[in-house]
Scaffold this active site. Structure first.
Site, PDB file in Angstrom:
ATOM      1  N   ASN A   1       0.155   0.564   6.146  1.00 54.66           N
ATOM      2  CA  ASN A   1       0.683  -0.367   5.146  1.00 54.66           C
ATOM      3  C   ASN A   1       1.302  -1.517   5.921  1.00 54.66           C
ATOM      4  O   ASN A   1       2.210  -1.323   6.711  1.00 54.66           O
ATOM      5  CB  ASN A   1       1.740   0.332   4.279  1.00 54.66           C
ATOM      6  CG  ASN A   1       2.454  -0.672   3.363  1.00 54.66           C
ATOM      7  OD1 ASN A   1       1.898  -1.705   3.032  1.00 54.66           O
ATOM      8  ND2 ASN A   1       3.683  -0.374   3.001  1.00 54.66           N
ATOM      9  N   GLY A   2       0.762  -2.731   5.729  1.00 55.48           N
ATOM     10  CA  GLY A   2       1.329  -3.888   6.426  1.00 55.48           C
ATOM     11  C   GLY A   2       0.205  -4.804   6.896  1.00 55.48           C
ATOM     12  O   GLY A   2      -0.912  -4.748   6.391  1.00 55.48           O
TER      13      GLY A   2
ATOM     14  N   GLU B   1      11.350 -16.312 -16.660  1.00 59.10           N
ATOM     15  CA  GLU B   1      11.103 -14.868 -16.604  1.00 59.10           C
ATOM     16  C   GLU B   1      10.146 -14.453 -17.721  1.00 59.10           C
ATOM     17  O   GLU B   1       9.240 -13.650 -17.527  1.00 59.10           O
ATOM     18  CB  GLU B   1      12.417 -14.103 -16.687  1.00 59.10           C
ATOM     19  CG  GLU B   1      12.311 -12.618 -16.948  1.00 59.10           C
ATOM     20  CD  GLU B   1      11.496 -11.854 -15.904  1.00 59.10           C
ATOM     21  OE1 GLU B   1      11.120 -12.422 -14.855  1.00 59.10           O
ATOM     22  OE2 GLU B   1      11.182 -10.673 -16.182  1.00 59.10           O
TER      23      GLU B   1
ATOM     24  N   LYS C   1       4.132  -3.091  -6.833  1.00 59.80           N
ATOM     25  CA  LYS C   1       5.540  -3.050  -7.233  1.00 59.80           C
ATOM     26  C   LYS C   1       6.446  -3.596  -6.143  1.00 59.80           C
ATOM     27  O   LYS C   1       7.484  -4.177  -6.407  1.00 59.80           O
ATOM     28  CB  LYS C   1       5.943  -1.602  -7.542  1.00 59.80           C
ATOM     29  CG  LYS C   1       7.378  -1.439  -8.003  1.00 59.80           C
ATOM     30  CD  LYS C   1       7.628  -2.110  -9.328  1.00 59.80           C
ATOM     31  CE  LYS C   1       9.046  -1.924  -9.817  1.00 59.80           C
ATOM     32  NZ  LYS C   1       9.319  -2.758 -11.019  1.00 59.80           N
TER      33      LYS C   1
ATOM     34  N   GLU D   1       1.954 -11.708 -15.880  1.00 53.26           N
ATOM     35  CA  GLU D   1       1.629 -10.609 -14.962  1.00 53.26           C
ATOM     36  C   GLU D   1       1.093  -9.374 -15.677  1.00 53.26           C
ATOM     37  O   GLU D   1       0.453  -8.536 -15.050  1.00 53.26           O
ATOM     38  CB  GLU D   1       2.823 -10.242 -14.088  1.00 53.26           C
ATOM     39  CG  GLU D   1       4.022  -9.688 -14.806  1.00 53.26           C
ATOM     40  CD  GLU D   1       5.118  -9.261 -13.831  1.00 53.26           C
ATOM     41  OE1 GLU D   1       4.806  -8.870 -12.695  1.00 53.26           O
ATOM     42  OE2 GLU D   1       6.296  -9.325 -14.201  1.00 53.26           O
TER      43      GLU D   1
ATOM     44  N   ARG E   1       2.091   0.957  -5.854  1.00 56.23           N
ATOM     45  CA  ARG E   1       2.208   0.056  -4.691  1.00 56.23           C
ATOM     46  C   ARG E   1       0.903  -0.637  -4.356  1.00 56.23           C
ATOM     47  O   ARG E   1       0.864  -1.556  -3.536  1.00 56.23           O
ATOM     48  CB  ARG E   1       2.688   0.835  -3.465  1.00 56.23           C
ATOM     49  CG  ARG E   1       4.011   1.554  -3.625  1.00 56.23           C
ATOM     50  CD  ARG E   1       4.321   2.380  -2.407  1.00 56.23           C
ATOM     51  NE  ARG E   1       4.430   1.530  -1.240  1.00 56.23           N
ATOM     52  CZ  ARG E   1       5.543   0.878  -0.905  1.00 56.23           C
ATOM     53  NH1 ARG E   1       6.598   0.991  -1.670  1.00 56.23           N
ATOM     54  NH2 ARG E   1       5.589   0.106   0.150  1.00 56.23           N
TER      55      ARG E   1
ATOM     56  N   LYS F   1       6.555 -12.507 -17.160  1.00 55.67           N
ATOM     57  CA  LYS F   1       6.189 -11.246 -17.841  1.00 55.67           C
ATOM     58  C   LYS F   1       4.837 -11.402 -18.530  1.00 55.67           C
ATOM     59  O   LYS F   1       3.963 -10.559 -18.415  1.00 55.67           O
ATOM     60  CB  LYS F   1       7.271 -10.873 -18.858  1.00 55.67           C
ATOM     61  CG  LYS F   1       8.534 -10.304 -18.226  1.00 55.67           C
ATOM     62  CD  LYS F   1       8.315  -8.899 -17.784  1.00 55.67           C
ATOM     63  CE  LYS F   1       8.872  -8.434 -16.496  1.00 55.67           C
ATOM     64  NZ  LYS F   1       9.001  -9.249 -15.362  1.00 55.67           N
TER      65      LYS F   1
ATOM     66  N   CYS G   1       0.889  -1.170   0.000  1.00 53.28           N
ATOM     67  CA  CYS G   1       0.000   0.000   0.000  1.00 53.28           C
ATOM     68  C   CYS G   1       0.922   1.213   0.000  1.00 53.28           C
ATOM     69  O   CYS G   1       2.100   1.103   0.291  1.00 53.28           O
ATOM     70  CB  CYS G   1      -0.854   0.055   1.269  1.00 53.28           C
ATOM     71  SG  CYS G   1      -1.933  -1.343   1.459  1.00 53.28           S
TER      72      CYS G   1
ATOM     73  N   HIS H   1       8.323 -34.927 -20.175  1.00 52.34           N
ATOM     74  CA  HIS H   1       7.923 -35.506 -18.872  1.00 52.34           C
ATOM     75  C   HIS H   1       6.578 -34.967 -18.398  1.00 52.34           C
ATOM     76  O   HIS H   1       6.276 -34.981 -17.214  1.00 52.34           O
ATOM     77  CB  HIS H   1       9.014 -35.203 -17.831  1.00 52.34           C
ATOM     78  CG  HIS H   1      10.337 -35.788 -18.201  1.00 52.34           C
ATOM     79  ND1 HIS H   1      10.606 -37.141 -18.144  1.00 52.34           N
ATOM     80  CD2 HIS H   1      11.435 -35.203 -18.717  1.00 52.34           C
ATOM     81  CE1 HIS H   1      11.845 -37.362 -18.573  1.00 52.34           C
ATOM     82  NE2 HIS H   1      12.377 -36.212 -18.928  1.00 52.34           N
TER      83      HIS H   1
ATOM     84  N   TRP I   1      -3.683  -1.920  -1.357  1.00 55.26           N
ATOM     85  CA  TRP I   1      -3.645  -3.249  -1.969  1.00 55.26           C
ATOM     86  C   TRP I   1      -4.208  -4.162  -0.890  1.00 55.26           C
ATOM     87  O   TRP I   1      -3.563  -4.412   0.129  1.00 55.26           O
ATOM     88  CB  TRP I   1      -2.212  -3.636  -2.324  1.00 55.26           C
ATOM     89  CG  TRP I   1      -2.120  -4.944  -3.073  1.00 55.26           C
ATOM     90  CD1 TRP I   1      -2.255  -5.122  -4.422  1.00 55.26           C
ATOM     91  CD2 TRP I   1      -1.887  -6.237  -2.525  1.00 55.26           C
ATOM     92  NE1 TRP I   1      -2.100  -6.444  -4.736  1.00 55.26           N
ATOM     93  CE2 TRP I   1      -1.886  -7.159  -3.592  1.00 55.26           C
ATOM     94  CE3 TRP I   1      -1.674  -6.715  -1.248  1.00 55.26           C
ATOM     95  CZ2 TRP I   1      -1.677  -8.523  -3.425  1.00 55.26           C
ATOM     96  CZ3 TRP I   1      -1.462  -8.075  -1.057  1.00 55.26           C
ATOM     97  CH2 TRP I   1      -1.474  -8.958  -2.135  1.00 55.26           C
TER      98      TRP I   1
END
Ligand code: AGP
Length: 573
Positions: free
Chosen positions: A95-96, A446, A568, A453, A27, A450, A2, A469, A69
């Site tokens: 925030n937390g 990676e 972020k 997300e 955030r 990308k 947040c 497999h 968030w």
């Protein structure tokens, strides 16, 4: 997770709080709100983006703001911050996570709770402790609180903001007849570059004419004032449609700067452990391949959230490298602290100066990527890789010549329009596979991240050798595969994997080496990277994957810079 912002000074607070929240919106952005003190407490809260908090004309020169968030409680107006207490005189932003909020809530039965959040419980506890001295009320309340927090509380009878921190970032901005509080410096640099970073278990009282800092035993501390070496201007989009695209195109410059940045590393280690999360984790896994290949040292890579709970076999002769763009990721910070407890030396590879991990590591190598605003990490990833190559170079007492990489990157970037045309063919699929081998296996992971997300298309990264497999069962003409197949020691193996996919009508997008004509007999679409040393291919193969994900997401009208559900910096576990 947040964003929090606070202002107390001579100017009207509303505009400053809203602008600050815009800067911090990366955030978290599922709801937002501000509270400003005038004759009383004025609160404005909305679901959705900060922009929905249009200037309501709230009058007053001190207040707090929050962009959320959601952790506890759905994104609704009642769960948005700031929260207010039973009297309506106090407001809080947080925030937390307050881990023991239910236990506390059960002791406050006579209080009227308006939301489902853990944060509101903290405010009612402070209200319960309040007897006229806001700082004292906060210190008394904190004796009962467990969890991670950065919170601000105001009371309409006191022209001050009390802010406390444990585990979530807080930075204070020092102005002339005005002072600021924020989750990170991006919200402060338009007004001041003189800042004080609050540490865990510290509290500050912020007034128009100054700040004072205390530990949780109420012992006054001397603030350590630093100067931010960052200009808000370079954080602007500069004509690009999204921050992410701007940051992808900044990569040649970032690598050039990273190659020449001062670099002193004095470590000896029996074994190296690398910990990180997400994209930084894939940089770390690539680093394992690089360091083992060059320095012949054993390297263990662990996802930080796994490392911290597996009772790792790390000790005083070992080195732990923590990689983090934000320097605030809770799991990575916890892994670093655990390694220190076990006697290991620690090194941070960090992008945000003076962030928590940077300050707690025994040593830090700053990546020279500049501010990375897009939630999806791109240039910071490449900068992390360069620093890992430089660490491997130092440990192996060799000389690496990476001078051609910036130009190679520039060449790849000129293919952005070509990649967009390829993206148009695949932007409606529901699943992707990404495959690679050896140094390019982490790059496949990676590339899949990308894609996931920012385009919200399900994508899985796999070691190519694993296809038979299980994953090959997924291949149909509706499930394309991105194959990272540079001319290297495993090229033939990759061609076989591509043929296995094609034999099941799977389409293949190949990331191949310029001049490779053989690949044209196998792949559906090809994106070429310039010829170069096999060892450096990860620095090049990742860029077409960034651009492919970017263009597909843009074609799908996704919010590239602020993808849904993400933030972020993940400062809670
Ligand atoms: C990367 O695109 C993601 N946004 C995410 O995986 C990120 O890399 C991860 O949260 C780690 O963040 P950090 O580098 O700030 O520690």
């Amino acid at each position: 997770m947040c964003g929090i912002i606070g202002y107390v000074g001579y100017r009207e607070a509303e505009k400053i709080l809203l602008k600050g929240l815009h800067e911090l919106e990366y955030r978290g952005y599922d709801s937002a709100g501000i509270a400003i003190v005038n004759s009383g407490l004025q609160v404005n809260k909305v679901v959705g983006r900060v922009a929905n908090l249009e200037n309501k004309g709230l009058v007053g020169t001190f207040g707090i703001g929050h962009t959320r968030w959601a952790t506890h409680g759905k994104p609704t107006v009642k769960n948005a911050h700031p929260h207010t207490d039973c009297t309506g005189n106090m407001a809080l932003i947080h925030n937390g996570i307050i881990e023991n909020y239910l236990e506390i809530k059960n002791k406050l039965k006579e209080h009227a709770f308006k939301s489902d959040t853990d944060s509101e419980v903290l405010l009612h506890l402070i209200e319960e402790c309040y007897g006229g001295d806001l700082k004292k009320a906060v210190l008394d309340a904190l004796k009962e609180v467990k969890g991670a927090y950065a919170f601000c509380v105001i009371h309409q009878d006191h022209q001050e903001i009390v802010v406390a921190r444990n585990g979530s970032p807080v930075v204070l901005g020092l102005g002339e007849r005005e002072n600021f509080i924020a989750s990170d410096v991006s919200a402060l640099v338009p007004y001041t570059k003189r800042v004080v970073y609050l540490n865990d278990f510290e509290l500050a009282v912020v007034k128009e004419n100054g700040i004072s800092i205390f530990d949780f035993k109420n012992k006054q501390l001397q603030p350590a004032v630093k100067t931010v070496d960052w200009d808000a201007v370079i954080a602007e989009k500069k004509g690009y449609k999204h921050f992410m695209l701007k940051e992808i195109f900044e990569q040649p410059m970032v690598v050039r700067n990273s190659l020449v940045a001062p670099f002193n590393l004095d470590v000896k280690a029996r074994k190296i452990f690398i910990v990180a999360c997400g994209t930084a984790g894939y940089a770390g896994l690539t680093g394992k391949y690089i360091i083992e290949r060059l320095a012949k040292l054993p390297v263990e890579f662990d996802i930080a959230s796994e490392f911290r709970y597996k009772d790792p076999l790390i000790g005083k002769d070992d080195l732990l490298i923590a990689i983090s763009q934000s320097g605030e990721t809770a799991d990575t910070l916890a892994a670093l602290r655990l390694a220190k407890e076990k006697g290991a030396r620690t090194l941070g590879i960090i992008n945000v100066r003076d962030s928590t991990i940077a300050r707690e590591a025994d040593a830090v190598i700053y990546t020279i990527a500049g501010p990375e605003i897009g939630v999806a990490s791109t240039k910071a990833f490449l900068a992390q890789l360069v620093m890992l190559y430089r660490i491997a170079e130092k440990l192996s007492h060799t000389q690496l010549d990476m001078s051609a990489i910036p130009q190679h990157l520039q060449t790849i970037l000129t293919k952005s329009d070509v990649i967009r045309e390829i993206a148009k063919k695949y932007c409606r699929v529901y699943n992707f596979l990404f495959i690679g081998r050896n140094l390019n296996y982490p790059i496949a992971l990676e590339g899949a991240l990308k894609m996931k997300e920012i385009s919200y298309i399900h994508a899985e990264g796999y070691a190519s050798g694993e296809m038979k497999h299980g994953p090959i069962a997924l291949v149909t003409d509706e499930v394309p595969t991105v194959a990272i197949v540079p001319k290297d020691g495993v090229y033939e193996k990759m061609i076989s994997n591509i043929e296995e996919v094609k034999a099941r009508n799977g389409r293949v997008i190949a990331i191949a080496t310029e001049g490779d004509e053989e690949i044209q007999r196998h792949a559906t679409d090809i994106i070429y990277i310039p010829k170069g040393e096999e060892l450096f291919t990860p620095l090049l193969t990742v860029v077409p994957l960034q651009l492919l994900a970017y263009h597909i997401a843009d074609l799908r009208n996704c919010d590239v810079d602020k993808p849904r559900n993400l933030a972020k910096s993940v400062t809670v576990e």
